[in-house]
Design a protein around this motif. Structure first.
Motif, short mmCIF file in Angstrom:
data_model
loop_
_atom_site.label_atom_id
_atom_site.label_comp_id
_atom_site.label_asym_id
_atom_site.label_seq_id
_atom_site.Cartn_x
_atom_site.Cartn_y
_atom_site.Cartn_z
N CYS A 8 -10.05 17.06 -32.17
CA CYS A 8 -10.15 16.98 -30.71
C CYS A 8 -8.88 17.51 -30.07
O CYS A 8 -7.77 17.05 -30.37
CB CYS A 8 -10.37 15.52 -30.29
N TYR A 35 -13.52 15.25 -37.10
CA TYR A 35 -13.60 15.97 -35.83
C TYR A 35 -12.19 16.22 -35.29
O TYR A 35 -11.36 15.31 -35.23
CB TYR A 35 -14.41 15.15 -34.82
N ARG A 58 -13.21 13.15 -26.42
CA ARG A 58 -14.41 13.50 -27.18
C ARG A 58 -15.66 13.06 -26.44
O ARG A 58 -16.68 13.77 -26.46
CB ARG A 58 -14.35 12.85 -28.56
#
Length: 364
Positions: A167, A165, A290
């Motif tokens: 961010c 992910y 997040r």
């Protein structure tokens, strides 16, 4: 004195002895302060310098909103907040405004007023001390003193987390100053301590700079790409005007002089931020950001309650917003702490305080 927890490596020299750079910075900065404040002219400001300083402050009066780019933005001084406070701050939750003890308001005002004077003094030092002023406030490209709002900068970062992910978030920072010293730039942060001379010195001797303050300057090092600087601590309690060592009316624990000299009321700590420390902070902030983007409310942990005393906006909301399972877990931890060596210590007291204000209907 040397910070016992400084993580930078130091080489020891015996023949000939060479002072470590950080020790040199700390010593020479305190020497500059002492030279200035012992000068009888230090209380007499130069009209042109004073006018330029306050004109700059007036130019920056007003609220400056962050760009509306949808990014979670962390203030450098707020990078030590718990996960839940960061989450609440970025939700559509109306902040609560609590009344506080009056002395705390006066203490905050005192700290704000003193840093303004310190900045004005730094501007005067080159004039009053000449070449003895080795630390000088930088100026921005626009010609302003590099302090607070005039130096403020916001930087955007993208951190790839372990699961892939990516961010994105921002950090904004406005240091108390950026100094020039021997051709290099140093970040400058100033902190007041109201705990008293002995307590301040004892804590700094034992632990060094506060972990939250180190996290703040780590954030500033990222934003300004300046990896070193000075944290200056000043006690708002000052030594007795004259020596109190022989005064029988002053108890040993209250004496402010020792061996013919006053206890230190200011302490300077040099810091050098490593790439590893910057990396750790970025990943910590990415985790918090997040949570906001994915609307994942963090669970309160016993460690989080150590920060509750400084949560000005969501304290009661947090306590009323926890599921029964979370509250029961906190109560179980508190019971265990009460039976252990942690009973009555800082962490235990904070947890007890948090649980004492949990409403009966919480989690139902």
């Amino acid at each position: 004195m040397t910070n016992p927890l400084r993580q930078r490596a130091r080489k020891q020299y015996s023949e000939p002895f060479r002072e470590a750079f950080g020790d040199q910075v700390e010593r020479e900065f305190i020497e500059q302060l002492d030279a200035y404040y012992s000068d009888p002219r230090s209380s007499l400001y130069i009209h042109q310098l004073e006018e330029s300083f306050y004109k700059q402050r007036l130019d920056h009066v007003g609220w400056k909103p962050y760009p509306k780019d949808g990014l979670v933005t962390f203030g450098a001084s707020g990078t030590d907040k718990c996960d839940l406070e960061v989450y609440y701050r970025n939700q559509k939750i109306k902040p609560e405004k609590r009344h506080d003890f009056p002395f705390r308001g006066r203490q905050r005002r005192q700290g704000t007023a003193i840093i303004e004077m310190v900045q004005l003094d730094l501007i005067h030092m080159p004039v009053r001390l000449g070449d003895r002023a080795k630390f000088r406030l930088k100026k921005t490209k626009s010609g302003e003193y590099a302090i607070e709002d005039a130096a403020q900068h916001r930087a955007v970062y993208e951190v790839e987390m372990e699961d892939g992910y990516k961010c994105r978030f921002a950090i904004t920072a406005k240091p108390d100053g950026i100094l020039e010293y021997e051709g290099r730039d140093l970040l400058f942060e100033y902190k007041t301590k109201a705990t008293g001379l002995r307590t301040m010195n004892g804590k700094l001797d034992f632990k060094g700079p506060d972990a939250g303050h180190m996290r703040q300057v780590t954030a500033e090092s990222l934003v300004f790409r300046i990896n070193e600087g000075i944290l200056l601590y000043e006690s708002t309690q000052k030594p007795s005007w004259f020596s109190d060592e022989e005064r029988k009316s002053v108890t040993k624990g209250q004496k402010t002089w020792r061996e013919g000299a006053p206890l230190a009321d200011v302490r300077a700590f040099y810091f050098s931020i490593s790439a590893e420390e910057q990396h750790a902070l970025l990943h910590h902030l990415a985790k918090q950001a997040r949570n906001v983007y994915e609307n994942t409310k963090p669970t309160v942990t016993p460690e989080m309650t150590n920060k509750c005393a400084f949560c000005d906006f969501f304290y009661s909301h947090c306590q009323a917003d926890q599921p029964t399972k979370v509250i029961e877990n906190l109560r179980q931890v508190e019971r265990q702490m009460a039976k252990s060596h942690m009973a009555g210590k800082f962490e235990h007291r904070n947890l007890v305080e948090y649980l004492s204000a949990v409403p009966e209907e919480a989690g139902k």
